[in-house]
Design a protein around this motif. Structure first.
Motif, PDB file in Angstrom:
ATOM      1  N   PRO A   1      54.140 -62.612  56.062  1.00  0.00           N
ATOM      2  CA  PRO A   1      52.951 -62.063  56.745  1.00  0.00           C
ATOM      3  C   PRO A   1      51.728 -62.963  56.587  1.00  0.00           C
ATOM      4  CG  PRO A   1      54.106 -60.356  55.524  1.00  0.00           C
ATOM      5  CD  PRO A   1      54.756 -61.650  55.152  1.00  0.00           C
ATOM      6  N   ARG A   2      51.578 -63.559  55.404  1.00  0.00           N
ATOM      7  CA  ARG A   2      50.441 -64.450  55.165  1.00  0.00           C
ATOM      8  C   ARG A   2      50.523 -65.684  56.058  1.00  0.00           C
ATOM      9  NH1 ARG A   2      50.033 -68.864  51.821  1.00  0.00           N
ATOM     10  NH2 ARG A   2      47.945 -69.420  51.108  1.00  0.00           N
ATOM     11  N   ASN A   3      51.705 -66.254  56.191  1.00  0.00           N
ATOM     12  CA  ASN A   3      51.897 -67.448  57.017  1.00  0.00           C
ATOM     13  C   ASN A   3      51.579 -67.144  58.471  1.00  0.00           C
ATOM     14  OD1 ASN A   3      52.981 -69.686  58.468  1.00  0.00           O
ATOM     15  ND2 ASN A   3      54.385 -70.104  56.783  1.00  0.00           N
ATOM     16  N   ILE A   4      52.110 -66.036  58.973  1.00  0.00           N
ATOM     17  CA  ILE A   4      51.882 -65.666  60.373  1.00  0.00           C
ATOM     18  C   ILE A   4      50.399 -65.437  60.631  1.00  0.00           C
ATOM     19  CG2 ILE A   4      52.313 -63.873  62.098  1.00  0.00           C
ATOM     20  CD1 ILE A   4      55.084 -63.539  60.889  1.00  0.00           C
ATOM     21  N   SER A   5      49.749 -64.749  59.687  1.00  0.00           N
ATOM     22  CA  SER A   5      48.318 -64.469  59.845  1.00  0.00           C
ATOM     23  C   SER A   5      47.502 -65.753  59.857  1.00  0.00           C
ATOM     24  CB  SER A   5      47.856 -63.560  58.703  1.00  0.00           C
ATOM     25  OG  SER A   5      46.463 -63.384  58.741  1.00  0.00           O
TER      26      SER A   5
ATOM     27  N   ILE B   1      66.718 -91.051  67.591  1.00  0.00           N
ATOM     28  CA  ILE B   1      66.531 -89.985  66.611  1.00  0.00           C
ATOM     29  C   ILE B   1      65.291 -90.288  65.787  1.00  0.00           C
ATOM     30  CG2 ILE B   1      67.490 -88.941  64.516  1.00  0.00           C
ATOM     31  CD1 ILE B   1      70.225 -89.255  65.676  1.00  0.00           C
ATOM     32  N   ARG B   2      64.438 -89.282  65.613  1.00  0.00           N
ATOM     33  CA  ARG B   2      63.222 -89.435  64.814  1.00  0.00           C
ATOM     34  C   ARG B   2      63.397 -88.688  63.498  1.00  0.00           C
ATOM     35  NH1 ARG B   2      58.881 -90.390  68.442  1.00  0.00           N
ATOM     36  NH2 ARG B   2      57.459 -90.330  66.674  1.00  0.00           N
ATOM     37  N   LYS B   3      62.969 -89.312  62.388  1.00  0.00           N
ATOM     38  CA  LYS B   3      63.120 -88.720  61.065  1.00  0.00           C
ATOM     39  C   LYS B   3      61.810 -88.067  60.613  1.00  0.00           C
ATOM     40  CE  LYS B   3      66.606 -92.067  59.561  1.00  0.00           C
ATOM     41  NZ  LYS B   3      66.959 -93.094  58.559  1.00  0.00           N
ATOM     42  N   TYR B   4      61.952 -86.882  60.006  1.00  0.00           N
ATOM     43  CA  TYR B   4      60.788 -86.143  59.522  1.00  0.00           C
ATOM     44  C   TYR B   4      61.130 -85.479  58.192  1.00  0.00           C
ATOM     45  CZ  TYR B   4      58.947 -86.790  64.191  1.00  0.00           C
ATOM     46  OH  TYR B   4      58.505 -87.347  65.352  1.00  0.00           O
ATOM     47  N   SER B   5      60.104 -84.966  57.545  1.00  0.00           N
ATOM     48  CA  SER B   5      60.312 -84.147  56.351  1.00  0.00           C
ATOM     49  C   SER B   5      59.338 -82.979  56.385  1.00  0.00           C
ATOM     50  CB  SER B   5      60.117 -84.963  55.062  1.00  0.00           C
ATOM     51  OG  SER B   5      58.772 -85.403  54.957  1.00  0.00           O
ATOM     52  N   CYS B   6      59.670 -81.956  55.615  1.00  0.00           N
ATOM     53  CA  CYS B   6      58.824 -80.773  55.591  1.00  0.00           C
ATOM     54  C   CYS B   6      58.795 -80.226  54.173  1.00  0.00           C
ATOM     55  CB  CYS B   6      59.370 -79.703  56.546  1.00  0.00           C
ATOM     56  SG  CYS B   6      58.383 -78.196  56.599  1.00  0.00           S
ATOM     57  N   LYS B   7      57.611 -79.957  53.678  1.00  0.00           N
ATOM     58  CA  LYS B   7      57.466 -79.265  52.406  1.00  0.00           C
ATOM     59  C   LYS B   7      57.310 -77.781  52.694  1.00  0.00           C
ATOM     60  CE  LYS B   7      54.813 -79.004  48.118  1.00  0.00           C
ATOM     61  NZ  LYS B   7      53.679 -79.557  47.332  1.00  0.00           N
ATOM     62  N   ILE B   8      58.202 -76.976  52.137  1.00  0.00           N
ATOM     63  CA  ILE B   8      58.206 -75.535  52.391  1.00  0.00           C
ATOM     64  C   ILE B   8      57.962 -74.802  51.077  1.00  0.00           C
ATOM     65  CG2 ILE B   8      59.574 -73.582  53.221  1.00  0.00           C
ATOM     66  CD1 ILE B   8      61.264 -75.562  54.792  1.00  0.00           C
ATOM     67  N   ILE B   9      57.021 -73.868  51.097  1.00  0.00           N
ATOM     68  CA  ILE B   9      56.797 -72.990  49.948  1.00  0.00           C
ATOM     69  C   ILE B   9      57.330 -71.611  50.309  1.00  0.00           C
ATOM     70  CG2 ILE B   9      55.107 -71.924  48.413  1.00  0.00           C
ATOM     71  CD1 ILE B   9      53.320 -74.346  48.845  1.00  0.00           C
ATOM     72  N   LEU B  10      58.398 -71.213  49.609  1.00  0.00           N
ATOM     73  CA  LEU B  10      58.980 -69.888  49.808  1.00  0.00           C
ATOM     74  C   LEU B  10      58.439 -68.930  48.757  1.00  0.00           C
ATOM     75  CD1 LEU B  10      62.718 -70.905  50.294  1.00  0.00           C
ATOM     76  CD2 LEU B  10      61.210 -70.074  52.081  1.00  0.00           C
TER      77      LEU B  10
ATOM     78  N   LEU C   1      60.622 -65.589  51.963  1.00  0.00           N
ATOM     79  CA  LEU C   1      59.999 -65.908  53.245  1.00  0.00           C
ATOM     80  C   LEU C   1      59.172 -67.182  53.107  1.00  0.00           C
ATOM     81  CD1 LEU C   1      58.801 -62.355  54.385  1.00  0.00           C
ATOM     82  CD2 LEU C   1      60.784 -63.618  55.225  1.00  0.00           C
ATOM     83  N   VAL C   2      58.975 -67.867  54.230  1.00  0.00           N
ATOM     84  CA  VAL C   2      58.210 -69.115  54.243  1.00  0.00           C
ATOM     85  C   VAL C   2      56.723 -68.787  54.201  1.00  0.00           C
ATOM     86  CG1 VAL C   2      57.664 -71.193  55.542  1.00  0.00           C
ATOM     87  CG2 VAL C   2      60.020 -70.320  55.501  1.00  0.00           C
ATOM     88  N   ASP C   3      56.069 -69.172  53.099  1.00  0.00           N
ATOM     89  CA  ASP C   3      54.649 -68.853  52.921  1.00  0.00           C
ATOM     90  C   ASP C   3      53.755 -69.979  53.439  1.00  0.00           C
ATOM     91  OD1 ASP C   3      53.214 -66.571  51.823  1.00  0.00           O
ATOM     92  OD2 ASP C   3      52.268 -68.018  50.478  1.00  0.00           O
ATOM     93  N   SER C   4      54.206 -71.218  53.256  1.00  0.00           N
ATOM     94  CA  SER C   4      53.446 -72.378  53.737  1.00  0.00           C
ATOM     95  C   SER C   4      54.422 -73.480  54.106  1.00  0.00           C
ATOM     96  CB  SER C   4      52.477 -72.895  52.668  1.00  0.00           C
ATOM     97  OG  SER C   4      51.567 -71.895  52.273  1.00  0.00           O
ATOM     98  N   LEU C   5      54.017 -74.334  55.056  1.00  0.00           N
ATOM     99  CA  LEU C   5      54.861 -75.475  55.407  1.00  0.00           C
ATOM    100  C   LEU C   5      53.989 -76.629  55.876  1.00  0.00           C
ATOM    101  CD1 LEU C   5      56.422 -74.960  58.910  1.00  0.00           C
ATOM    102  CD2 LEU C   5      55.186 -73.117  57.830  1.00  0.00           C
ATOM    103  N   PHE C   6      54.424 -77.852  55.547  1.00  0.00           N
ATOM    104  CA  PHE C   6      53.671 -79.057  55.863  1.00  0.00           C
ATOM    105  C   PHE C   6      54.655 -80.105  56.369  1.00  0.00           C
ATOM    106  CE2 PHE C   6      51.891 -76.792  52.278  1.00  0.00           C
ATOM    107  CZ  PHE C   6      50.570 -76.576  52.678  1.00  0.00           C
ATOM    108  N   PHE C   7      54.407 -80.648  57.559  1.00  0.00           N
ATOM    109  CA  PHE C   7      55.310 -81.631  58.171  1.00  0.00           C
ATOM    110  C   PHE C   7      54.784 -83.049  57.945  1.00  0.00           C
ATOM    111  CE2 PHE C   7      56.298 -77.856  60.718  1.00  0.00           C
ATOM    112  CZ  PHE C   7      57.676 -77.867  60.634  1.00  0.00           C
TER     113      PHE C   7
END
Length: 647
Positions: A309-313, A366-375, A383-389
């Motif tokens: 809910p925090r992420n969506i908000s 193909i393009r390479k990426y990474s993502c930091k996810i805070i669950l 649930l995914v609280d924050s994410l950074f690409f």
């Protein structure tokens, strides 16, 4: 979420009670709404104080958890010595009344389970989750006790009568010893009586299980009367032995609790490993769903279900911009996670790094990426609280930058001049239904692809003869591959898609639509609203009747037979050797429709065919791993229920 009440009548020494409460606090509550109901029957103020401290601590750390403490009636002389516990009928009736009160409370407040636990037990973290996972209505977690200091440890469950493990009642006989040894092996076992650490379902409570004394039974103890009444009401009793509790029957056994906790820690480490696996899979699935959805036809943003809910908000504007872009441009995203690492994890937070690739407009690029996810854990769900690409150089990316690298292709939605390609798998069909099936289908199909699975009759010649006026592609397997159905189904699918079809109709050699398909088929395929049609299939038991009973009711359900081919859609299959389906499993992501035209299935319509299939299914799937073993066994039922077919 499963709603559980833990109940315990408590009259306990402080040192033992402290350990009991600590184990309750440590229980794994994921996907469980947990409340506590204690009856404070203590005669020691320190024990009552421990209960109130437990309530205060729970209320501070868990807003969704309620702790109820009722006062006991404080009568009866209960003695715990260094040898044993001394009970009398008066005390038993009092405890039975406490437990019945908890049963009534559960029934009134609509709990899914009541977990009744004696206050001298120390529970493993996974005890409650394990008991619920068994699906049993009444089940105890085992624990072992030396009822006198110099005796052999025995469980709190039994097989017969007051406390017997065989009908001979001699606990030293070989049969009894085999049962006791079996109960030391992790598993779930049916027993005759149980107590002290028991999970009871809503169903059992509603049926009337209780701890009232049965006046015509001489057995001593409220658990005996409960067990007899439960079985009389139709409930089997079980014990789980995967996470044995530790029974602190005497204060002297607190020393043994240290060793139990050491083993307990090893099991907790295994649970942590399982938790790490879970968050890794969540992170992978999130990236895949967040950036891998067919938005040419999608009805919603697949990644939203993972967001807190925090992420969506916090990110509503950004997510809506991405969503609008994806839908408006009918984007097909394709992202594949290829490595996941956990930076940190505890009970309610996990920091995850995911490396992934995204296919761009050029299929070879193909393009390479990474993502930091805070669950974070929200109501026992990660649930995914924050994410950074980040890009492959480690530079941070904003959400709208990702849109620039997503693959963009258009959905096929032609509304005129659509053609139908018939795809059919055949093997030794001569003298059966193939001629009628192909003759009927030839009235409305435009092309045909046939995969012959090593027929040794003239099946191929029949196909060529009847379809002589229709473009036809036939492929021959030198040896039969149907024992691995996925291989022939996917091969047939690839044959059909290689012709760049508009629509694919997949029929078996014993299936015929009712006649009105000929007049409506063009209306079905020349539209842009739907990409597949589902039909009902009727199992004909002879030329005029179809079967309908508990195991034969395929016609109650709609199944896919006609599909518009979307060349840009990423089709996926169920990779099983039997019952894999004749179409890819993810068609539901496209928009489909149910059609009222019925399909007749003649594959069961003669005694010879039924005998043949009965033998084949039991040979290829003897345990019913891919189908229903009970249905297999009813194939040769001499008196099936049949209903007349009306065209």
């Amino acid at each position: 979420m499963i709603k559980v009440l833990i109940g315990s009548p408590i009259r306990q020494k402080p040192k033992i009670l402290k350990e009991f409460l600590a184990s309750l606090k440590g229980l794994n509550r994921k996907n469980i709404l947990l409340d506590f109901y204690f009856v404070d029957d203590n005669d020691l103020k320190e024990s009552s104080k421990l209960l109130n401290e437990f309530k205060e601590n729970i209320s501070k750390t868990n807003d969704n958890c309620e702790v109820i403490i009722d006062g006991g009636v404080h009568y009866g002389n209960y003695q715990c010595t260094s040898i044993n516990h001394q009970w009398n009928n008066e005390l038993i009736k009092k405890v039975a009344a406490y437990k019945n009160g908890m049963l009534n409370y559960c029934n009134k407040h609509n709990y899914d389970y009541l977990f009744l636990i004696d206050s001298d037990l120390y529970l493993h973290t996974e005890t409650l989750k394990q008991l619920i996972s068994t699906g049993k209505d009444i089940i105890s977690e085992i624990f072992w006790t030396k009822w006198t200091p110099d005796s052999k440890a025995l469980p709190q469950v039994w097989m017969y009568d007051q406390y017997a493990f065989t009908k001979q009642k001699d606990i030293a006989n070989n049969e009894a010893q085999e049962i006791l040894e079996k109960l030391k092996v992790p598993g779930v076992y049916k027993v005759g009586g149980l107590g002290a650490c028991t999970l009871i379902s809503k169903k059992a409570i509603a049926a009337g299980v209780n701890y009232n004394e049965l006046y015509n039974i001489s057995f001593w103890g409220e658990d005996r009367h409960f067990s007899i009444k439960a079985v009389a009401l139709g409930f089997d009793l079980y014990v789980d032995t995967n996470y044995p509790a530790y029974h602190i029957y005497r204060e002297s056994e607190l020393e043994g609790l240290v060793h139990y906790k050491e083993n307990f820690r090893e099991k907790i480490d295994r649970v942590l490993l399982s938790q790490k696996t879970e968050v890794i899979n969540i992170a992978k699935n999130f990236i895949k769903d967040y950036l891998s959805c067919d938005y040419r036809i999608a009805t919603g943003f697949e990644g939203f279900k993972y967001l807190s809910p925090r992420n969506i908000s916090k990110n509503t504007k950004l997510h809506n911009e991405i969503l609008d872009y994806l839908k408006n441009n009918k984007v097909r995203c394709s992202a594949e996670p290829n490595s996941v690492t956990i930076e940190d994890i505890n009970n309610d937070t996990a920091n995850i790094n995911v490396h992934f690739v995204i296919k761009t407009k050029n299929a070879d690029s193909i393009r390479k990426y990474s993502c930091k996810i805070i669950l974070r854990m929200y109501q026992q769900i990660w649930l995914v609280d924050s994410l950074f690409f980040y890009n492959d150089k480690g530079t941070s990316l904003l959400g709208d930058t990702i849109k620039d690298v997503l693959e963009s292709k258009c959905r096929v939605s032609k509304v005129t001049n659509n053609k139908i390609t018939l795809a059919m798998l055949v093997r030794n069909e001569a003298g059966k239904f193939l001629e009628n099936v192909l003759s009927h289908a030839s009235q409305y199909i435009d092309y045909a692809v046939i995969l012959d699975d090593a027929s040794d009759d003239n099946t191929v010649d029949i196909c060529k003869g009847i379809l002589s006026n229709i473009p036809l592609q036939i492929s021959l397997n030198k040896t039969s591959m149907f024992h691995n159905e996925i291989s022939v189904r996917t091969k047939l699918w690839n044959m059909a898609t290689s012709t760049n079809p508009d629509w694919i109709l997949c029929l078996d050699a014993d299936e015929i639509f009712e006649n009105k398909i000929v007049s409506v088929i063009q209306d079905l395929i020349n539209q842009d609203a739907f990409d597949y049609y589902n039909f009902r299939l009727y199992d004909l038991w002879n030329n005029d009747y179809y079967r309908e009973d508990a195991y034969w009711h395929a016609h109650h359900y709609f199944r896919t037979f006609l599909v518009r081919y979307q060349s840009n859609f990423n089709y996926e299959w169920i990779n099983t050797p039997q019952h894999c389906g004749r179409f890819p499993s993810n068609l539901y992501r496209l928009k489909g429709c149910q059609c009222s035209i019925r399909l007749k299935h003649y594959g069961w319509s003669t005694e010879a065919l039924r005998q043949e299939k009965y033998k084949r299914y039991l040979k290829l799937d003897p345990e019913g791993k891919y189908g229903n073993i009970q249905q297999y066994r009813t194939i040769l039922d001499p008196y099936p229920t049949l209903i007349k077919w009306n065209e």
